[in-house]
Design an enzyme around this catalytic site. Structure first.
Site, short mmCIF file in Angstrom:
data_model
loop_
_atom_site.label_atom_id
_atom_site.label_comp_id
_atom_site.label_asym_id
_atom_site.label_seq_id
_atom_site.Cartn_x
_atom_site.Cartn_y
_atom_site.Cartn_z
N GLN A 31 0.82 -1.21 0.00
CA GLN A 31 0.00 0.00 0.00
C GLN A 31 0.85 1.27 0.00
O GLN A 31 2.04 1.23 0.31
CB GLN A 31 -0.94 0.00 1.21
CG GLN A 31 -0.22 -0.22 2.54
CD GLN A 31 -1.11 -0.85 3.61
OE1 GLN A 31 -2.33 -0.75 3.54
NE2 GLN A 31 -0.51 -1.49 4.60
N HIS A 62 -8.95 3.60 19.45
CA HIS A 62 -8.20 2.50 20.06
C HIS A 62 -8.77 2.10 21.42
O HIS A 62 -8.85 0.92 21.74
CB HIS A 62 -6.71 2.87 20.18
CG HIS A 62 -6.03 2.94 18.85
ND1 HIS A 62 -5.21 3.97 18.47
CD2 HIS A 62 -6.05 2.08 17.80
CE1 HIS A 62 -4.76 3.74 17.25
NE2 HIS A 62 -5.26 2.61 16.82
N GLY A 138 -3.16 -11.97 8.02
CA GLY A 138 -4.04 -12.30 9.13
C GLY A 138 -4.97 -13.46 8.81
O GLY A 138 -5.31 -14.26 9.69
N ASP A 155 -8.45 -4.84 13.72
CA ASP A 155 -8.14 -3.41 13.57
C ASP A 155 -7.68 -3.20 12.13
O ASP A 155 -6.52 -2.91 11.86
CB ASP A 155 -7.04 -3.03 14.57
CG ASP A 155 -6.70 -1.54 14.50
OD1 ASP A 155 -7.47 -0.79 13.89
OD2 ASP A 155 -5.65 -1.16 15.05
N ASP A 158 -10.13 -0.05 5.76
CA ASP A 158 -11.43 -0.25 5.13
C ASP A 158 -11.31 -1.38 4.11
O ASP A 158 -10.20 -1.75 3.72
CB ASP A 158 -11.86 1.06 4.44
CG ASP A 158 -12.12 2.15 5.46
OD1 ASP A 158 -13.22 2.16 6.03
OD2 ASP A 158 -11.20 2.95 5.72
N PRO A 162 -5.34 -4.19 0.97
CA PRO A 162 -4.99 -5.44 1.66
C PRO A 162 -5.96 -5.84 2.76
O PRO A 162 -5.98 -6.99 3.17
CB PRO A 162 -3.60 -5.14 2.25
CG PRO A 162 -3.42 -3.68 2.20
CD PRO A 162 -4.30 -3.16 1.10
N1 AG3 Z 1 -8.27 1.47 10.99
C1 AG3 Z 1 -9.58 1.91 10.64
C2 AG3 Z 1 -9.61 3.02 9.64
C3 AG3 Z 1 -10.98 3.25 9.17
C4 AG3 Z 1 -11.12 4.53 8.46
N2 AG3 Z 1 -12.40 4.58 7.89
C5 AG3 Z 1 -13.13 5.68 7.78
N3 AG3 Z 1 -12.60 6.85 7.96
N4 AG3 Z 1 -14.38 5.57 7.49
C6 AG3 Z 1 -7.52 2.32 11.82
C7 AG3 Z 1 -6.25 1.68 12.24
C8 AG3 Z 1 -5.75 2.34 13.46
N5 AG3 Z 1 -5.00 1.45 14.26
#
Ligand code: AG3
Length: 281
Positions: A31, A62, A138, A155, A158, A162
């Protein structure tokens, strides 16, 4: 000239964050990775054009995706985090008296860069002797591991790039297979105002696979569109049913610092508005 980062997650609506200084910009095997500084938000981590976390608001996300399943479960010894290469989730998980926290992220570059440039997000989490870091897929890890967990936290990014496979029924079924009795899976499920179909899909899959499931909500300032939804599922525990006194006494018996999460917020996060309920008939 002022440079602005424009998020590309939604086709017709988005947010712009001013880039006050680029810290890192490059591409891993998986990415595009961008880390920049913003006057209001501190350092910002962007993967494939989508804001993942910022120093200023990382705690909303978090804390909620870790403490709600862990405190709700009540006796967690082992946690698996799938994704979460920035280490912010790992840091929250390790605030609990867990024996083991395994973090599996596909992209070692993200882990390396976050440890170098975003140390305030992971703290010393990766150095904790209870933490085990696995760089790998994963989906494969969950399918193959002999380990069992009380809580699995997904975690992910979107479901583009990946992270896509982490939203599939196959993956959720494999997660079910590595939960100990009473174990709980918790997932990030996007902002339902813009990403309703993701919630619908996870709801269908969880309902087919698990005895109990649902969602809880929290607003994350840099995830545009209002509340973010977190999915949960279990064959035993009803995560939505823990009352505030039980939560308070669990939090009293093991105290840790938070900036968003508390017993009252925990309970209220399970109150779903009509437009969210409508997505889970
Ligand atoms: N992971 C989720 C990001 C989601 C963003 N989506 C959105 N803005 N609709 C975050 C990883 C942090 N450890």
């Amino acid at each position: 000239m002022t440079d602005w980062f424009r998020e590309t997650l939604h086709p017709s609506v988005g947010q712009s964050l001013r880039i006050d200084r680029i810290v890192y910009e490059g591409r891993s095997r998986y990415q595009d990775i961008l880390i920049f500084e913003n006057d209001r938000l501190g350092r910002v981590l962007v993967l494939d054009g989508i804001v993942q976390t910022t120093e200023a608001d990382e705690f909303y996300y978090h804390e909620m995706l870790s403490h709600v399943p862990i405190v709700g479960h009540g006796a967690v010894k082992s946690v698996l985090i799938v994704g979460g290469g920035d280490g912010g989730m790992l840091e929250e998980v390790l605030k609990h008296p867990v024996e083991r926290a395994v973090l599996v992220d596909i992209d070692g570059e993200v882990v390396r860069l976050c440890r170098e440039h975003l140390p305030s997000i992971c703290g010393g989490a990766f150095e904790d002797p209870r933490a085990k870091l696995v760089i790998g897929d994963g989906v494969d890890f969950v399918r193959e591991t002999e380990l069992r967990f009380d809580v699995v936290i997904v975690d992910s990014t979107d479901p583009v790039g990946p992270g896509r496979a982490l939203f599939d029924e196959f993956f959720h079924a494999s997660c079910r297979g590595i939960l100990d009795a009473g174990g709980v899976i918790a997932t990030q499920n996007g902002v339902p105002f813009f990403q309703g179909p993701e919630l619908v899909q996870t709801h269908r899959q969880f309902s087919r696979l698990f005895e109990r499931s649902g969602f809880f909500l929290a607003p994350v300032p840099t995830y545009v569109g209002g509340h973010m939804a977190f999915g949960w599922a279990s064959d035993r525990a009803d995560l939505s049913a823990t009352d505030v006194e039980t939560l308070r006494s669990r939090l009293d018996s093991h105290r840790f610092d938070t900036r968003y999460y508390n017993a009252e917020v925990h309970v209220s996060a399970f109150a779903l508005p009509e437009c969210t309920r409508a997505l889970m008939p």
